[in-house]
Write a protein that holds these residues in place. Structure first.
Motif, PDB file in Angstrom:
ATOM      1  N   MET A  58      29.567  38.107  39.307  1.00 22.55           N
ATOM      2  CA  MET A  58      30.716  38.931  38.919  1.00 22.55           C
ATOM      3  C   MET A  58      30.379  39.738  37.666  1.00 22.55           C
ATOM      4  SD  MET A  58      33.135  39.375  40.790  1.00 22.55           S
ATOM      5  CE  MET A  58      34.729  40.168  40.876  1.00 22.55           C
ATOM      6  N   VAL A  59      29.515  39.174  36.820  1.00 19.94           N
ATOM      7  CA  VAL A  59      29.121  39.904  35.608  1.00 19.94           C
ATOM      8  C   VAL A  59      28.456  41.220  35.981  1.00 19.94           C
ATOM      9  CG1 VAL A  59      27.602  39.879  33.606  1.00 19.94           C
ATOM     10  CG2 VAL A  59      28.902  37.838  34.216  1.00 19.94           C
ATOM     11  N   LYS A  60      27.579  41.163  36.986  1.00 18.18           N
ATOM     12  CA  LYS A  60      26.876  42.377  37.394  1.00 18.18           C
ATOM     13  C   LYS A  60      27.836  43.467  37.835  1.00 18.18           C
ATOM     14  CE  LYS A  60      22.149  41.666  38.477  1.00 18.18           C
ATOM     15  NZ  LYS A  60      21.085  41.730  39.501  1.00 18.18           N
ATOM     16  N   TYR A  61      28.882  43.058  38.591  1.00 17.29           N
ATOM     17  CA  TYR A  61      29.862  44.036  39.066  1.00 17.29           C
ATOM     18  C   TYR A  61      30.587  44.672  37.880  1.00 17.29           C
ATOM     19  CZ  TYR A  61      34.216  45.728  41.181  1.00 17.29           C
ATOM     20  OH  TYR A  61      35.296  46.490  41.546  1.00 17.29           O
TER      21      TYR A  61
ATOM     22  N   GLU B  11      29.543  44.864  34.795  1.00 14.74           N
ATOM     23  CA  GLU B  11      28.582  45.681  34.052  1.00 14.74           C
ATOM     24  C   GLU B  11      28.374  47.032  34.713  1.00 14.74           C
ATOM     25  OE1 GLU B  11      25.464  42.569  32.115  1.00 14.74           O
ATOM     26  OE2 GLU B  11      24.626  44.232  33.257  1.00 14.74           O
ATOM     27  N   ARG B  12      28.312  47.004  36.036  1.00 17.94           N
ATOM     28  CA  ARG B  12      28.107  48.261  36.760  1.00 17.94           C
ATOM     29  C   ARG B  12      29.295  49.187  36.541  1.00 17.94           C
ATOM     30  NH1 ARG B  12      26.765  49.972  42.904  1.00 17.94           N
ATOM     31  NH2 ARG B  12      26.385  52.113  42.300  1.00 17.94           N
ATOM     32  N   LEU B  13      30.521  48.617  36.623  1.00 17.14           N
ATOM     33  CA  LEU B  13      31.719  49.432  36.365  1.00 17.14           C
ATOM     34  C   LEU B  13      31.695  50.006  34.952  1.00 17.14           C
ATOM     35  CD1 LEU B  13      34.650  47.442  38.047  1.00 17.14           C
ATOM     36  CD2 LEU B  13      33.771  49.682  38.708  1.00 17.14           C
ATOM     37  N   ASP B  14      31.328  49.162  33.959  1.00 19.52           N
ATOM     38  CA  ASP B  14      31.200  49.656  32.577  1.00 19.52           C
ATOM     39  C   ASP B  14      30.300  50.889  32.536  1.00 19.52           C
ATOM     40  OD1 ASP B  14      32.714  47.559  31.671  1.00 19.52           O
ATOM     41  OD2 ASP B  14      31.154  46.636  30.444  1.00 19.52           O
ATOM     42  N   ARG B  15      29.125  50.758  33.131  1.00 19.11           N
ATOM     43  CA  ARG B  15      28.140  51.844  33.059  1.00 19.11           C
ATOM     44  C   ARG B  15      28.598  53.096  33.784  1.00 19.11           C
ATOM     45  NH1 ARG B  15      22.050  49.383  33.719  1.00 19.11           N
ATOM     46  NH2 ARG B  15      22.295  47.760  32.158  1.00 19.11           N
TER      47      ARG B  15
ATOM     48  N   LEU C  29      38.371  53.223  30.829  1.00 17.60           N
ATOM     49  CA  LEU C  29      38.069  52.286  31.918  1.00 17.60           C
ATOM     50  C   LEU C  29      36.689  51.639  31.769  1.00 17.60           C
ATOM     51  CD1 LEU C  29      39.498  54.222  34.991  1.00 17.60           C
ATOM     52  CD2 LEU C  29      40.599  52.451  33.610  1.00 17.60           C
ATOM     53  N   ALA C  30      35.899  52.080  30.792  1.00 17.68           N
ATOM     54  CA  ALA C  30      34.537  51.564  30.617  1.00 17.68           C
ATOM     55  C   ALA C  30      34.520  50.262  29.817  1.00 17.68           C
ATOM     56  CB  ALA C  30      33.657  52.626  29.949  1.00 17.68           C
ATOM     57  N   ASP C  31      35.545  49.458  29.979  1.00 21.17           N
ATOM     58  CA  ASP C  31      35.644  48.192  29.236  1.00 21.17           C
ATOM     59  C   ASP C  31      36.373  47.177  30.107  1.00 21.17           C
ATOM     60  OD1 ASP C  31      35.833  46.899  26.225  1.00 21.17           O
ATOM     61  OD2 ASP C  31      37.570  46.399  27.468  1.00 21.17           O
ATOM     62  N   GLY C  32      35.755  46.015  30.275  1.00 17.53           N
ATOM     63  CA  GLY C  32      36.287  44.998  31.185  1.00 17.53           C
ATOM     64  C   GLY C  32      37.668  44.481  30.812  1.00 17.53           C
ATOM     65  N   THR C  33      37.934  44.319  29.526  1.00 14.09           N
ATOM     66  CA  THR C  33      39.263  43.841  29.106  1.00 14.09           C
ATOM     67  C   THR C  33      40.329  44.876  29.458  1.00 14.09           C
ATOM     68  OG1 THR C  33      38.295  42.603  27.271  1.00 14.09           O
ATOM     69  CG2 THR C  33      40.650  43.037  27.159  1.00 14.09           C
ATOM     70  N   ARG C  34      40.013  46.142  29.198  1.00 13.14           N
ATOM     71  CA  ARG C  34      41.002  47.181  29.512  1.00 13.14           C
ATOM     72  C   ARG C  34      41.220  47.288  31.017  1.00 13.14           C
ATOM     73  NH1 ARG C  34      38.697  49.957  24.848  1.00 13.14           N
ATOM     74  NH2 ARG C  34      37.351  51.237  26.134  1.00 13.14           N
ATOM     75  N   ARG C  35      40.148  47.122  31.807  1.00 10.27           N
ATOM     76  CA  ARG C  35      40.350  47.159  33.262  1.00 10.27           C
ATOM     77  C   ARG C  35      41.213  45.981  33.710  1.00 10.27           C
ATOM     78  NH1 ARG C  35      34.856  48.556  33.218  1.00 10.27           N
ATOM     79  NH2 ARG C  35      34.263  46.466  33.886  1.00 10.27           N
ATOM     80  N   ALA C  36      41.015  44.806  33.083  1.00 13.14           N
ATOM     81  CA  ALA C  36      41.835  43.639  33.441  1.00 13.14           C
ATOM     82  C   ALA C  36      43.300  43.884  33.099  1.00 13.14           C
ATOM     83  CB  ALA C  36      41.321  42.393  32.726  1.00 13.14           C
ATOM     84  N   LEU C  37      43.568  44.574  31.991  1.00  9.15           N
ATOM     85  CA  LEU C  37      44.948  44.904  31.620  1.00  9.15           C
ATOM     86  C   LEU C  37      45.569  45.844  32.662  1.00  9.15           C
ATOM     87  CD1 LEU C  37      44.460  45.441  27.758  1.00  9.15           C
ATOM     88  CD2 LEU C  37      45.742  43.581  28.848  1.00  9.15           C
ATOM     89  N   VAL C  38      44.794  46.814  33.117  1.00  9.00           N
ATOM     90  CA  VAL C  38      45.292  47.737  34.149  1.00  9.00           C
ATOM     91  C   VAL C  38      45.579  46.976  35.440  1.00  9.00           C
ATOM     92  CG1 VAL C  38      44.675  49.705  35.623  1.00  9.00           C
ATOM     93  CG2 VAL C  38      44.153  49.782  33.179  1.00  9.00           C
ATOM     94  N   GLU C  39      44.666  46.069  35.816  1.00  9.36           N
ATOM     95  CA  GLU C  39      44.869  45.274  37.040  1.00  9.36           C
ATOM     96  C   GLU C  39      46.167  44.468  36.944  1.00  9.36           C
ATOM     97  OE1 GLU C  39      41.250  43.023  37.334  1.00  9.36           O
ATOM     98  OE2 GLU C  39      40.098  44.709  38.158  1.00  9.36           O
TER      99      GLU C  39
END
Lengths: 119, 119
Positions: free
Chosen positions: A1-4, A6-10, B15-25
């Motif tokens: 899940m980390v890879k996914y 990370e890919r979204l981040d990039r 959207l280039a940040d996992g925490t912010r994407r989790a908040l949107v979800e």
């Protein structure tokens, strides 16, 4: 899940820049060399190469060197990871409207009125 | 046109940040208070508020304060500017396949075999 994640981040970080988005728009029309890609931007080749590197690390473009010319192209499914994530975050009512739009645009023939006749 | 490009910059950067994407979800499922949004992340309230500020400046969420409680919700069409841009950059063959996918998923009834009968 980390890879996914990370890919979204990039991918999203790569798209957060107007020059890089313009490069993607150009490559969506077909492969191009660095020189061809640099032309409309009035930027130095190294600057364009740097942007292309960010896009390549995000998996959005791929490149191939033949002789002295490096050619870039949009990766297959280049932006699908981003498109799918964005598509999932719409409010339920918007999702229904989106599907209706696509249905009507793609296949109007199946939406004729019930009293119309097929010949 | 500058405004459109700026909006895309902000949305993709947000959207280039996992925490912010989790908040949107989370907000795609319905409005929530800052406390509710912070809970699953084990982050301080100020850190979450900072992420929410980035999302609000990008036009992705809106907030409303009633008494002492600030509630956040996904903006209408929150991500459509990003979704539309991404959708336009697919290679032509991919676009056709996407439309077919949506058609089949949204309305399987119109794709029954020609020899099947309606009752």
């Amino acid at each position: 899940m980390v890879k996914y994640e990370e890919r979204l981040d990039r991918v999203f970080r790569a798209l957060a820049d107007g020059t890089r988005r313009a490069l993607v728009e150009r490559l969506a029309m077909g492969p191009a060399s660095v020189t061809e890609l640099a032309e409309p931007h009035g930027m130095s080749l190294p600057a364009i190469v740097q942007h292309l590197k960010v896009l390549e690390e995000a998996g959005i473009v791929t490149s191939e060197k033949v002789g002295r010319v490096r050619t870039y192209q949009l990766a297959p499914d280049a932006l699908s990871v981003a498109g799918e994530w964005v598509g999932r975050q719409r409010l339920p009512a918007e999702q229904r409207l989106d599907r209706l739009d696509v249905l009507l645009a793609a296949d109007p023939g199946t939406h004729r009125r019930p009293d119309s006749k097929e010949s």
